[in-house]
Design an enzyme around this catalytic site. Structure first.
Site, PDB file in Angstrom:
ATOM      1  N   LYS A 231       0.853  -1.192   0.000  1.00 35.71           N
ATOM      2  CA  LYS A 231       0.000   0.000   0.000  1.00 35.71           C
ATOM      3  C   LYS A 231       0.888   1.240   0.000  1.00 35.71           C
ATOM      4  CE  LYS A 231      -3.224   2.651   2.936  1.00 35.71           C
ATOM      5  NZ  LYS A 231      -4.064   2.665   4.154  1.00 35.71           N
ATOM      6  N   LYS A 243      -9.934  12.901   8.051  1.00 41.99           N
ATOM      7  CA  LYS A 243      -9.472  12.503   9.387  1.00 41.99           C
ATOM      8  C   LYS A 243      -9.454  13.727  10.304  1.00 41.99           C
ATOM      9  CE  LYS A 243      -6.377   8.707   8.008  1.00 41.99           C
ATOM     10  NZ  LYS A 243      -6.991   7.590   8.764  1.00 41.99           N
ATOM     11  N   ASP A 254       1.617   6.512   5.374  1.00 44.17           N
ATOM     12  CA  ASP A 254       0.664   5.528   4.844  1.00 44.17           C
ATOM     13  C   ASP A 254       1.169   4.856   3.561  1.00 44.17           C
ATOM     14  OD1 ASP A 254      -1.671   4.255   5.513  1.00 44.17           O
ATOM     15  OD2 ASP A 254      -2.943   5.547   4.286  1.00 44.17           O
ATOM     16  N   ASP A 313     -12.062   6.888   3.809  1.00 44.07           N
ATOM     17  CA  ASP A 313     -10.838   6.666   4.582  1.00 44.07           C
ATOM     18  C   ASP A 313     -10.421   5.188   4.569  1.00 44.07           C
ATOM     19  OD1 ASP A 313      -8.682   7.343   6.104  1.00 44.07           O
ATOM     20  OD2 ASP A 313      -9.791   7.659   7.974  1.00 44.07           O
ATOM     21  N   GLU A 315      -9.343   3.475   2.146  1.00 43.95           N
ATOM     22  CA  GLU A 315      -8.854   3.561   0.769  1.00 43.95           C
ATOM     23  C   GLU A 315      -7.755   2.535   0.465  1.00 43.95           C
ATOM     24  OE1 GLU A 315      -7.662   5.242   3.229  1.00 43.95           O
ATOM     25  OE2 GLU A 315      -5.530   4.912   2.887  1.00 43.95           O
ATOM     26  N   ARG A 317      -7.428  -0.683   1.164  1.00 44.77           N
ATOM     27  CA  ARG A 317      -7.933  -1.955   0.626  1.00 44.77           C
ATOM     28  C   ARG A 317      -8.337  -1.805  -0.844  1.00 44.77           C
ATOM     29  NH1 ARG A 317     -12.308  -2.167   5.258  1.00 44.77           N
ATOM     30  NH2 ARG A 317     -10.465  -1.286   6.278  1.00 44.77           N
TER      31      ARG A 317
HETATM   32  N1  BES Z   1      -4.166   4.576   6.898  1.00 45.42           N
HETATM   33  C1  BES Z   1      -5.251   4.266   7.735  1.00 45.42           C
HETATM   34  C2  BES Z   1      -4.907   3.264   8.845  1.00 45.42           C
HETATM   35  C3  BES Z   1      -3.889   3.725   9.880  1.00 45.42           C
HETATM   36  C4  BES Z   1      -4.325   4.287  11.059  1.00 45.42           C
HETATM   37  C5  BES Z   1      -2.544   3.548   9.670  1.00 45.42           C
HETATM   38  C6  BES Z   1      -3.406   4.694  12.003  1.00 45.42           C
HETATM   39  C7  BES Z   1      -1.621   3.949  10.616  1.00 45.42           C
HETATM   40  C8  BES Z   1      -2.049   4.516  11.787  1.00 45.42           C
HETATM   41  C9  BES Z   1      -6.392   3.659   6.904  1.00 45.42           C
HETATM   42  O1  BES Z   1      -6.478   4.082   5.594  1.00 45.42           O
HETATM   43  C10 BES Z   1      -7.662   4.021   7.585  1.00 45.42           C
HETATM   44  O2  BES Z   1      -7.931   5.178   7.710  1.00 45.42           O
HETATM   45  N2  BES Z   1      -8.399   3.010   8.016  1.00 45.42           N
HETATM   46  C11 BES Z   1      -9.630   3.216   8.671  1.00 45.42           C
HETATM   47  C12 BES Z   1     -10.594   2.177   8.157  1.00 45.42           C
HETATM   48  C13 BES Z   1     -12.041   2.433   8.518  1.00 45.42           C
HETATM   49  C14 BES Z   1     -12.553   3.702   7.862  1.00 45.42           C
HETATM   50  C15 BES Z   1     -12.854   1.246   8.082  1.00 45.42           C
HETATM   51  C16 BES Z   1      -9.395   3.036  10.177  1.00 45.42           C
HETATM   52  O3  BES Z   1      -8.559   2.246  10.567  1.00 45.42           O
HETATM   53  O4  BES Z   1     -10.050   3.733  10.943  1.00 45.42           O
HETATM   54 ZN    ZN Z   2      -4.685   4.711   4.703  1.00 44.06          ZN
HETATM   55 ZN    ZN Z   3      -7.589   5.885   5.336  1.00 46.25          ZN
END
Ligand code: BES
Ligand code: ZN
Ligand code: ZN
Length: 463
Positions: A231, A243, A254, A313, A315, A317
């Site tokens: 990713k 966010k 990321d 968010d 994104e 996957r």
């Molecule tokens: N990049 C984030 C995940 C992340 C969070 C990485 C903290 C490193 C530190 C990912 O894209 C994300 O925002 N995931 C969401 C998914 C949700 C919207 C289903 C999450 O983890 O809240």
């Molecule tokens: Zn992300």
């Molecule tokens: Zn995200």
């Protein structure tokens, strides 16, 4: 920069001691080491040079990671003392222990100075009091650490300096340096290929999406190809589901998955490991823009499945799904590993320092875990239950990008990616926690860690 040498003795010494030998230490040092095993570093200024002492605890109980940490801590102390050279002394160290010590020093010696007016990099030579036969081990550890540092640099630099296009330039330069074939798929080709998910994520970005592919053929006699997919969100604002403050500040990290697979591939090439690995970096910028993809939109993936967007968010996957499906279709890998900072939920489950492994093949995950125990990059398997796949089904569409269940976010994210791997043996590594440190931890300073490279290299060496 740290130089590693064997037999170029210094007047300064780092002495790694076991509890059993503490009474051999000078009295003043013994007084300071009240808690043997706590890895407190003490030093004494002797007429000839400076001696540093670290007590490791009882020899029988000392783990490889203790050596790594002790070496890192004493290196840090030597650096604070501005030593230019130092011997590292440890009694009858085995190959594993020498490697751990070398790694501790190399990882700790990483400095990110791109944003300093006066960079002043540290210059130190560490002389290992070990048998000459370990020279090759030192050389190889340096080769791996070089690539880990490339990964750390790319994450540490801000998004203003590192975007989808500059990453591709870096990839092409590195591929040339290591004599590897590299291909960049640009946004127009991604669209033409039907990779609707990565295109959707990238549409609101300051720079367009890309997939960078680097091929290493270390075993030309074999047709087997292993795929690594990372990713590469050069920045994750969250998109229109933006966010909040407190969750966005480190989202330049990321892209850690993509640089982990890049660094691994380069290291394998440099070490000439006899394996064929193709790495795919799924690069996009999840930005906020009039063109940004929106919750409620539906897009078609490379494998034909339709995905409804529940949250912009989620994104990672999406970019992985298209890239994984493409890798499987075009390269027919025997195994596929994807590496991603995918979910905050994985950090909630496992803490900051452990990556989550999710798989459709338990043998594969066992091998990865075995190798992670050698490198002490902490990894833990999470279950892939059918209910997680259920939770990712869409109302109108085949799939949606967020779960209908509140819990199990790390696994529902993986369950989504699973829909794109077909029958390929696959493991997903969620590195959201260990890829970036908010504070110094073990042998890592603040910032990017390059987590995963050492384990993946070790994995391919073990095949
Ligand atoms: N990049 C984030 C995940 C992340 C969070 C990485 C903290 C490193 C530190 C990912 O894209 C994300 O925002 N995931 C969401 C998914 C949700 C919207 C289903 C999450 O983890 O809240
Ligand atoms: Zn992300
Ligand atoms: Zn995200």
């Amino acid at each position: 920069m740290v130089q590693l040498k064997i037999s170029s003795p210094s007047k300064n010494n780092i002495n790694l001691y076991y509890k059993e030998n503490v009474n051999e230490l000078p009295a003043r040092v013994q007084e300071v080491i009240t808690d043997p095993g706590a890895l407190n570093v003490t030093y004494m200024i002797a007429p000839a040079g400076i001696n540093l002492y670290v007590c490791l605890g009882e020899e029988a109980k000392v783990k490889n990671n203790t050596y790594r940490q002790a070496a890192a801590k004493s290196y840090k102390q030597a650096k604070d003392l501005k030593l230019k050279d130092v011997n590292l002394n440890v009694e009858n160290a085995s190959e594993e222990v020498v490697l751990a010590i070398v790694e501790g020093i190399l990882i700790q010696s990483y400095e990110f100075l791109a944003y300093k007016k006066e960079p002043n990099p540290t210059e130190m030579t560490v002389n290992f009091n070990v048998d000459k036969k370990y020279q090759i081990l030192l050389d190889n550890a340096l080769k791996v650490n070089d690539k880990v540092s490339i990964a750390r640099d790319l994450v540490n630099k801000g998004n203003y300096d590192v975007n989808t296009l500059t990453v591709c330039e870096t990839v092409l330069d590195l591929a040339k340096k290591y004599n590897l074939k590299a291909t960049i798929i640009d946004d127009k080709e991604l669209e033409a290929l039907g990779m609707g998910l990565i295109c959707a994520v990238g549409r609101g970005g300051a720079t367009p999406p890309r997939v960078a592919i680097i091929e290493y053929k270390g075993n030309p006699k074999s047709k087997d190809v292993y795929a690594l997919v990372g990713k590469g969100m050069v920045y994750d604002t969250g998109g229109l589901n933006i966010k909040p403050t407190g969750a966005m500040e480190t989202m330049r990290s990321d892209m850690a998955g993509s640089v982990t697979v890049l660094a691994t591939t380069l290291a394998l090439a440099d070490l000439k490991v006899p394996v064929n690995v193709t790495c795919f970096m799924a690069l996009a910028d999840n930005g906020v823009d009039a063109m940004s993809y929106k919750p409620g939109d539906t897009f078609q993936a490379y494998n034909g499945k339709y995905v409804e967007i529940g949250n912009t968010d989620a994104e990672g996957r999406l970019v992985l799904a298209d890239t994984v499906a493409y890798a499987v279709d075009k390269y027919k890998p025997v195994q596929l590993i994807d590496v991603a900072t995918l979910t905050g939920a994985c950090m909630i489950a496992l803490g900051h320092n452990t990556a989550g492994l999710m798989t459709n093949n338990s043998e594969m995950v066992q091998k990865l875990l075995e190798n992670s125990r050698k490198t002490d990059e902490s990894m833990w398997e999470l279950p892939m239950l059918e209910e997680f796949s259920e939770a990712m089904k869409g109302q109108f569409s085949d799939l949606k990008n967020i779960s209908s269940e509140k819990y199990g976010g790390a696994m529902t994210g993986a369950a989504f990616i699973k829909e794109f791997v077909g029958n390929t043996e696959w493991t997903h590594i969620d590195i959201a926690g260990p890829s970036f440190m908010d504070k110094p931890t073990q042998y890592y300073d603040y910032g990017a860690t390059g987590f995963g490279v050492r384990t993946l290299v070790q994995y391919f060496e073990s095949l």
